[in-house]
Design a protein around this motif. Structure first.
Motif, mmCIF file in Angstrom:
data_model
loop_
_atom_site.group_PDB
_atom_site.id
_atom_site.type_symbol
_atom_site.label_atom_id
_atom_site.label_comp_id
_atom_site.label_asym_id
_atom_site.label_seq_id
_atom_site.Cartn_x
_atom_site.Cartn_y
_atom_site.Cartn_z
ATOM 1 N N SER A 52 0.797 -1.123 0.033
ATOM 2 C CA SER A 52 -0.031 -0.148 -0.108
ATOM 3 C C SER A 52 0.817 1.318 -0.029
ATOM 4 N N ILE A 53 0.350 2.173 -0.447
ATOM 5 C CA ILE A 53 1.087 3.543 -0.258
ATOM 6 C C ILE A 53 0.087 4.427 0.273
ATOM 7 N N ASN A 54 0.563 5.402 1.527
ATOM 8 C CA ASN A 54 -0.238 6.136 2.331
ATOM 9 C C ASN A 54 -0.645 7.224 1.897
ATOM 10 N N HIS A 55 -0.088 8.094 0.818
ATOM 11 C CA HIS A 55 -0.429 9.227 0.494
ATOM 12 C C HIS A 55 -0.914 9.400 -1.138
ATOM 13 N N LYS A 56 -2.158 9.640 -1.142
ATOM 14 C CA LYS A 56 -2.736 9.978 -2.612
ATOM 15 C C LYS A 56 -2.491 8.501 -3.521
ATOM 16 N N GLN A 57 -2.193 7.771 -2.723
ATOM 17 C CA GLN A 57 -1.990 6.239 -3.480
ATOM 18 C C GLN A 57 -0.872 6.301 -4.426
ATOM 19 N N ARG A 58 0.008 7.049 -4.575
ATOM 20 C CA ARG A 58 1.162 7.075 -5.571
ATOM 21 C C ARG A 58 2.345 7.738 -4.847
ATOM 22 N N LEU A 59 3.422 7.525 -5.507
ATOM 23 C CA LEU A 59 4.726 8.286 -5.212
ATOM 24 C C LEU A 59 5.143 8.755 -6.722
ATOM 25 N N GLY A 60 6.318 9.576 -6.919
ATOM 26 C CA GLY A 60 6.635 9.879 -8.014
ATOM 27 C C GLY A 60 7.698 10.806 -8.047
ATOM 28 N N PHE A 61 8.459 11.115 -9.100
ATOM 29 C CA PHE A 61 9.208 12.013 -9.386
ATOM 30 C C PHE A 61 9.083 13.102 -10.697
ATOM 31 N N SER A 62 9.659 14.224 -10.658
ATOM 32 C CA SER A 62 9.461 15.423 -11.587
ATOM 33 C C SER A 62 10.553 15.094 -12.532
ATOM 34 N N PRO A 63 10.563 15.741 -13.643
ATOM 35 C CA PRO A 63 11.595 15.604 -14.654
ATOM 36 C C PRO A 63 13.066 16.157 -14.159
ATOM 37 N N LYS A 64 13.105 16.945 -13.146
ATOM 38 C CA LYS A 64 14.307 17.077 -12.432
ATOM 39 C C LYS A 64 14.763 16.278 -11.524
ATOM 40 N N GLY A 65 14.136 15.352 -11.179
ATOM 41 C CA GLY A 65 14.748 14.240 -10.250
ATOM 42 C C GLY A 65 13.888 14.399 -8.702
ATOM 43 N N SER A 66 13.431 15.763 -8.432
ATOM 44 C CA SER A 66 12.818 15.969 -7.223
ATOM 45 C C SER A 66 11.442 15.111 -6.981
ATOM 46 N N THR A 67 11.147 15.004 -5.748
ATOM 47 C CA THR A 67 9.987 14.340 -5.430
ATOM 48 C C THR A 67 8.563 15.067 -5.791
ATOM 49 N N SER A 68 7.740 14.537 -6.586
ATOM 50 C CA SER A 68 6.454 15.110 -7.162
ATOM 51 C C SER A 68 5.511 14.614 -6.165
ATOM 52 N N TYR A 69 5.394 13.341 -5.690
ATOM 53 C CA TYR A 69 4.587 12.803 -5.142
ATOM 54 C C TYR A 69 5.208 11.914 -3.945
ATOM 55 N N ALA A 70 5.307 12.606 -2.623
ATOM 56 C CA ALA A 70 5.985 12.050 -1.510
ATOM 57 C C ALA A 70 4.978 11.198 -0.641
ATOM 58 N N GLY A 71 5.562 10.316 0.138
ATOM 59 C CA GLY A 71 4.983 9.401 0.810
ATOM 60 C C GLY A 71 5.614 8.202 1.251
ATOM 61 N N THR A 72 5.033 7.139 1.827
ATOM 62 C CA THR A 72 5.657 5.664 2.060
ATOM 63 C C THR A 72 4.939 4.560 1.508
ATOM 64 N N LEU A 73 5.724 3.688 0.821
ATOM 65 C CA LEU A 73 5.074 2.257 0.254
ATOM 66 C C LEU A 73 5.444 1.315 1.389
ATOM 67 N N SER A 74 4.263 0.670 1.800
ATOM 68 C CA SER A 74 4.530 -0.281 2.683
ATOM 69 C C SER A 74 4.336 -1.751 2.263
ATOM 70 N N VAL A 75 5.162 -2.704 2.675
ATOM 71 C CA VAL A 75 5.083 -4.108 2.263
ATOM 72 C C VAL A 75 4.647 -4.871 3.630
ATOM 73 N N SER A 76 3.907 -5.588 3.983
ATOM 74 C CA SER A 76 3.439 -6.085 4.979
ATOM 75 C C SER A 76 3.177 -7.549 4.711
ATOM 76 N N SER A 77 3.709 -8.262 5.859
ATOM 77 C CA SER A 77 3.332 -9.869 5.702
ATOM 78 C C SER A 77 2.581 -10.061 7.240
ATOM 79 N N ILE A 78 2.361 -11.308 7.605
ATOM 80 C CA ILE A 78 1.685 -11.444 8.940
ATOM 81 C C ILE A 78 2.536 -10.809 10.273
ATOM 82 N N HIS A 79 3.921 -11.147 10.131
ATOM 83 C CA HIS A 79 4.873 -10.734 10.984
ATOM 84 C C HIS A 79 5.564 -9.577 11.024
ATOM 85 N N GLN A 80 5.723 -8.840 9.909
ATOM 86 C CA GLN A 80 6.432 -7.598 9.646
ATOM 87 C C GLN A 80 5.796 -6.700 8.675
ATOM 88 N N THR A 81 6.246 -5.514 9.050
ATOM 89 C CA THR A 81 5.901 -4.427 7.809
ATOM 90 C C THR A 81 7.106 -3.822 7.687
#
Length: 144
Positions: free
Chosen positions: A97-126
């Motif tokens: 899952s992605i926590n903010h706006k359901q996306r992450l991204g970059f601009s043509p200059k390499g800066s972040t255009s969509y900041a946030g966190t992508l999480s991968v979780s299992s039963i035991h760990q996130t």
């Protein structure tokens, strides 16, 4: 003529008890190794996604285009303005899952255009990959 006596019967019971204990121990070890395999695969997936995110930043700069990452069911999609660049399929026991706006991204200059966190979780760990604002490096984290 060979005859089965009392000792042969006791030996047979001992053999059955030993085999039963070995099968219980073996099935317990299989369950433990399966959980370890899931843990290792989750760590591999988060590393792969982090690596692909770094490449996506360079791709945005090299192609002078906006890029983004989205999740869809068990897929992590890497896209540019033209469409799909790459995708990663996660095993069914991992959730993404992605926590903010359901996306992450970059601009043509390499800066972040969509900041946030992508999480991968299992039963035991996130596990998480954070994409901060601006030109900051991508960071990895582990919860639980």
């Amino acid at each position: 003529m060979f005859s089965w006596g009392y000792n042969a019967g006791v030996a047979l019971y001992e053999l059955l008890i030993t085999l039963s204990l070995l099968s219980l121990i073996s099935s317990g070890l299989i369950l433990i190794s399966n959980a370890s395999l899931h843990h290792i695969q989750a760590r591999y997936m988060i590393s792969e996604i982090g690596f692909r995110l770094e490449l996506l930043r360079y791709y945005a700069v090299a192609r002078d285009t906006y890029t983004r990452v989205q999740t869809q069911a068990q897929h992590v999609l890497f896209l540019d303005t033209q469409g799909l660049i790459h995708q990663i399929l996660l095993p069914s026991y991992l959730n993404v899952s992605i926590n903010h706006k359901q996306r992450l991204g970059f601009s043509p200059k390499g800066s972040t255009s969509y900041a946030g966190t992508l999480s991968v979780s299992s039963i035991h760990q996130t596990y998480g990959i954070s994409l901060p604002v601006g030109y900051q490096p991508i960071s990895h984290s582990k919860d639980k």
